[in-house]
Design an enzyme around this catalytic site. Structure first.
Site, PDB file in Angstrom:
ATOM      1  CB  ALA A   1      -0.928  -0.004   1.210  1.00  0.00           C
TER       2      ALA A   1
ATOM      3  NE  ARG B   1      12.432   4.695   1.909  1.00  0.00           N
ATOM      4  CZ  ARG B   1      12.557   3.595   2.651  1.00  0.00           C
ATOM      5  NH1 ARG B   1      13.743   3.225   3.079  1.00  0.00           N
ATOM      6  NH2 ARG B   1      11.508   2.856   2.948  1.00  0.00           N
TER       7      ARG B   1
ATOM      8  CB  THR C   1       4.514  -2.561   8.194  1.00  0.00           C
ATOM      9  OG1 THR C   1       5.246  -2.181   9.371  1.00  0.00           O
ATOM     10  CG2 THR C   1       5.323  -2.145   6.975  1.00  0.00           C
TER      11      THR C   1
ATOM     12  CD  GLU D   1      11.863  -0.850  11.815  1.00  0.00           C
ATOM     13  OE1 GLU D   1      12.193  -0.336  10.731  1.00  0.00           O
ATOM     14  OE2 GLU D   1      11.765  -2.082  11.971  1.00  0.00           O
TER      15      GLU D   1
ATOM     16  CG  ASN E   1      12.312  -7.494  10.233  1.00  0.00           C
ATOM     17  OD1 ASN E   1      11.940  -8.616   9.887  1.00  0.00           O
ATOM     18  ND2 ASN E   1      11.498  -6.436  10.258  1.00  0.00           N
TER      19      ASN E   1
ATOM     20  CE  LYS F   1      -0.607  -2.588 -39.639  1.00  0.00           C
ATOM     21  NZ  LYS F   1      -1.751  -1.699 -39.849  1.00  0.00           N
TER      22      LYS F   1
ATOM     23  CE1 TYR G   1       4.151  -0.264 -42.674  1.00  0.00           C
ATOM     24  CE2 TYR G   1       2.681   0.323 -44.470  1.00  0.00           C
ATOM     25  CZ  TYR G   1       2.879  -0.054 -43.147  1.00  0.00           C
ATOM     26  OH  TYR G   1       1.798  -0.227 -42.319  1.00  0.00           O
TER      27      TYR G   1
ATOM     28  CB  SER H   1      13.062  -1.612 -57.393  1.00  0.00           C
ATOM     29  OG  SER H   1      13.877  -2.730 -57.139  1.00  0.00           O
TER      30      SER H   1
HETATM   31  C1  UD1 Z   1      10.508  -2.596   6.879  1.00  0.00           C
HETATM   32  C2  UD1 Z   1      10.661  -3.006   8.350  1.00  0.00           C
HETATM   33  C3  UD1 Z   1      12.148  -3.178   8.676  1.00  0.00           C
HETATM   34  C4  UD1 Z   1      12.774  -4.159   7.718  1.00  0.00           C
HETATM   35  C5  UD1 Z   1      12.526  -3.768   6.265  1.00  0.00           C
HETATM   36  C6  UD1 Z   1      12.979  -4.865   5.352  1.00  0.00           C
HETATM   37  C7  UD1 Z   1       8.760  -1.944   9.494  1.00  0.00           C
HETATM   38  C8  UD1 Z   1       8.377  -0.859  10.440  1.00  0.00           C
HETATM   39  N1  UD1 Z   1      10.084  -2.005   9.217  1.00  0.00           N
HETATM   40  O1  UD1 Z   1      11.083  -1.299   6.725  1.00  0.00           O
HETATM   41  O2  UD1 Z   1      12.308  -3.666   9.993  1.00  0.00           O
HETATM   42  O3  UD1 Z   1      14.170  -4.269   7.976  1.00  0.00           O
HETATM   43  O4  UD1 Z   1      11.119  -3.552   6.048  1.00  0.00           O
HETATM   44  O5  UD1 Z   1      12.869  -4.506   4.031  1.00  0.00           O
HETATM   45  O6  UD1 Z   1       7.945  -2.720   9.086  1.00  0.00           O
HETATM   46  N2  UD1 Z   1       3.365  -0.651   3.438  1.00  0.00           N
HETATM   47  C9  UD1 Z   1       1.993  -0.747   3.450  1.00  0.00           C
HETATM   48  N3  UD1 Z   1       1.287   0.132   4.210  1.00  0.00           N
HETATM   49  C10 UD1 Z   1       1.880   1.072   4.984  1.00  0.00           C
HETATM   50  C11 UD1 Z   1       3.292   1.149   4.971  1.00  0.00           C
HETATM   51  C12 UD1 Z   1       4.011   0.261   4.196  1.00  0.00           C
HETATM   52  O7  UD1 Z   1       1.409  -1.583   2.774  1.00  0.00           O
HETATM   53  O8  UD1 Z   1       1.154   1.820   5.646  1.00  0.00           O
HETATM   54  C13 UD1 Z   1       4.124  -1.579   2.571  1.00  0.00           C
HETATM   55  C14 UD1 Z   1       5.067  -0.899   1.615  1.00  0.00           C
HETATM   56  O9  UD1 Z   1       4.401  -0.644   0.383  1.00  0.00           O
HETATM   57  C15 UD1 Z   1       6.173  -1.912   1.445  1.00  0.00           C
HETATM   58  C16 UD1 Z   1       6.165  -2.684   2.756  1.00  0.00           C
HETATM   59  O10 UD1 Z   1       4.943  -2.389   3.391  1.00  0.00           O
HETATM   60  O11 UD1 Z   1       5.913  -2.792   0.372  1.00  0.00           O
HETATM   61  C17 UD1 Z   1       7.320  -2.301   3.676  1.00  0.00           C
HETATM   62  O12 UD1 Z   1       7.234  -0.916   3.959  1.00  0.00           O
HETATM   63  P1  UD1 Z   1       8.509   0.034   3.896  1.00  0.00           P
HETATM   64  O13 UD1 Z   1       8.068   1.420   4.175  1.00  0.00           O
HETATM   65  O14 UD1 Z   1       9.275  -0.222   2.668  1.00  0.00           O
HETATM   66  O15 UD1 Z   1       9.320  -0.501   5.164  1.00  0.00           O
HETATM   67  P2  UD1 Z   1      10.867  -0.393   5.398  1.00  0.00           P
HETATM   68  O16 UD1 Z   1      11.219   0.991   5.787  1.00  0.00           O
HETATM   69  O17 UD1 Z   1      11.589  -0.974   4.251  1.00  0.00           O
HETATM   70 CA    CA Z   2      11.034  -1.621   2.147  1.00  0.00          CA
END
Ligand code: UD1
Ligand code: CA
Length: 497
Positions: free
Chosen positions: A43, A48, A113, A190, A205, A387, A402, A441
């Site tokens: 989501a 970044r 997450t 984190e 993680n 085509k 063509y 031709s």
């Molecule tokens: C996350 C982990 C981190 C881990 C890393 C590995 C958390 C807080 N941290 O960080 O410990 O080392 O992944 O790659 O989980 N997403 C949602 N909804 C939200 C926020 C995020 O669906 O509200 C999805 C993002 O689209 C993404 C995934 O969750 O696909 C991970 O989110 P992201 O923000 O990339 O977490 P990281 O900072 O990478």
């Molecule tokens: Ca990520």
């Protein structure tokens, strides 16, 4: 791991002996699997990346990040037991994955997450376990997901997370174990909240988990947003569950590549390179010669037969299939096309949605657009664009031509500079050229028009009416010769010095 469509036993009973579980797990009896879902967190916006496109739709290896994760997930459980949690540009993500057979859950606001899993509560209510994957980490394999699940079951854990050791884990969450030897986890910290000592921990993680569904939803309400991002972190479930006297364990993999995430353009490029090289290695193992593999861009689903040679700087994209004994020379780009055996593709060809028969020769610089069907042993040469055509067995169109909306029979010779005038400004029309025809031709064939079997079209003809079999048609102005004209002109206007 086998795919099963039976929801009540989504997985076969895990065979511990077949997998590389830890010694400890070997000594445990594995309980029955129960109902298993996969939830993919997808989501996020991907701030970044600085992109309009949602992060999980960015492509690596010719496929979106999310499509890679879905492909791995659907090897572990049935499509309908896979839930993508979508939010940012949810409709767009849904549309892209519409044919995958998976389900979608909306996380309308993206508050972390942990919050993503809160949004999936209802969807997951009927399951015993949920494997949680990150939609932005596309290198995860079904094997690793399967092992994570088996470890979780064997350990009778409430939460199992996947980890790996990284040389430089900066930016990732760190796994804090109860003790160095124990699989039990105290917390995931984190980067932004980590102490100096915690930052030294190299075990990161990976962002993949398995939860017992009742344990997850019995405790998820205890998550808080008191952290630097003011988000609900799924990672905090480790500490929450431990405090609730539930078992939280970590399964470590030594394949650090599998856990790479595409958070930045540079990370996406690294993952893409990783996939491309792996694809080249796979093809080489299958008998394909690739010169200078680092320069070739070959999408994941491409198939190439043995003894085909790929020269440097070729791109083979989408669902392309190339037969065996072919040679694809440098700077050709081939997308969603089927190329039979023994075909030569000379430098600089562009093919999209084309089919090329056995032993055909293309290029240099041929452009085969969608619907081009090139027959066995046919030649399409320099600066020829096609085509929606059929070019029959042994026919040749070698130069500057063509051919669009045309059906061309066998052993036809299309002279240099021939053009099928297929478009009248409103509609497209067909040109039919029967077997054995010779087109001189610089001829233009104004469609709809048919040139009968064995006929000859004189050079520079403009053919507007059907040509009967075995006839000669000349559709050009008669040549006029004015004897001495040039000499007289020069004499009338002497050149100045
Ligand atoms: C996350 C982990 C981190 C881990 C890393 C590995 C958390 C807080 N941290 O960080 O410990 O080392 O992944 O790659 O989980 N997403 C949602 N909804 C939200 C926020 C995020 O669906 O509200 C999805 C993002 O689209 C993404 C995934 O969750 O696909 C991970 O989110 P992201 O923000 O990339 O977490 P990281 O900072 O990478
Ligand atoms: Ca990520």
């Amino acid at each position: 791991m086998k795919k099963s469509r039976n929801r009540s036993s989504a997985l076969p009973a895990p065979s511990v002996a077949k997998t590389s579980l830890t010694a400890k797990a070997h000594s445990l009896t594995v309980p029955s699997v129960g109902r298993v879902a996969v939830a993919i967190m997808a989501a996020g916006k991907g701030t970044r990346l600085k992109s309009q496109l949602p992060k999980v739709l960015h492509e690596v290896g010719g496929k979106s990040l999310l499509a890679h994760v879905v492909a791995a997930a659907t090897q572990v459980v049935a499509e309908r037991d896979v839930y993508a949690i979508v939010g940012y540009e949810a409709e767009r993500v849904r549309t892209e994955l519409a044919n995958s057979g998976i389900q979608f859950v909306l996380q309308a606001e993206q508050r972390g997450t942990g919050h993503a899993l809160m949004a999936a509560r209802q969807a997951l209510a009927g399951y015993d376990h949920v494997i949680v994957l990150s939609g932005d980490a596309p290198l995860i394999t079904a094997e690793t997901i399967g092992r994570l699940l088996q470890f979780h079951l064997a350990e009778k854990a409430a939460m199992t997370l996947l980890s790996t050791d990284l040389e430089d884990p900066t930016g990732y969450g760190r796994v804090i174990r109860k003790s160095a030897r124990s699989a039990e986890v105290k917390a995931i910290v984190e980067e932004k909240s980590a102490t100096a000592a915690e930052k030294k921990v190299r075990e990161m993680n990976a962002g993949f988990y398995t939860f017992s569904v009742p344990a997850l939803y019995g405790n998820i309400g205890k998550l808080s947003t008191s952290n630097p991002h003011s988000e609900y972190y799924l990672t905090d479930m480790a500490e929450v569950l431990r405090r609730a006297k539930q078992r939280v364990v970590v399964y470590k993999t030594d394949d650090a590549n599998e856990v790479l995430g595409g958070n930045t353009r540079a990370e996406l490029a690294a993952i893409d390179e990783n996939l491309r090289l792996a694809k080249c290695r796979q093809l080489m193992a299958e008998g394909v010669t690739i010169f200078y593999p680092a320069t070739c861009v070959i999408d994941c689903e491409v198939e190439v037969g043995a003894d085909t040679v790929l020269e440097p700087f070729v791109q083979i994209l989408g669902k392309t299939r190339i037969g065996s004994g072919c040679r694809v020379r440098s700077y050709s780009v081939i997308k969603n096309s089927e190329v039979a055996d023994e075909v030569t593709i000379r430098p600089g060809c562009v093919l999209e949605g084309a089919r090329v028969g056995v032993g055909a020769v293309l290029g240099p610089y041929s452009h085969l657009r969608p619907g081009s069907e090139i027959g066995e042993g046919a030649h399409v040469g320099n600066f020829v664009e096609t085509k929606k055509i059929k070019l029959g067995k042994g026919s040749k169109a070698n130069h500057l031509t063509y051919l669009g909306d045309a059906e061309i029979g066998r052993n036809v010779n299309i002279g240099a500079g021939t053009i099928t005038c297929n478009y009248d400004g409103v509609n497209k029309h067909m040109t039919v050229i029967e077997d054995g025809v010779f087109i001189g031709s610089d001829s233009t064939l104004v469609a709809p028009v048919r040139v009968g079997k064995g006929a000859y079209v004189g050079a520079a003809s403009c053919v507007t009416d059907d040509v009967p079999e075995d006839s000669l048609v000349i559709g050009r102005a008669r040549q006029i010769v004015k004897q001495g004209w040039a000499r007289e002109k020069r004499a009338a206007r002497p050149t100045t010095k």
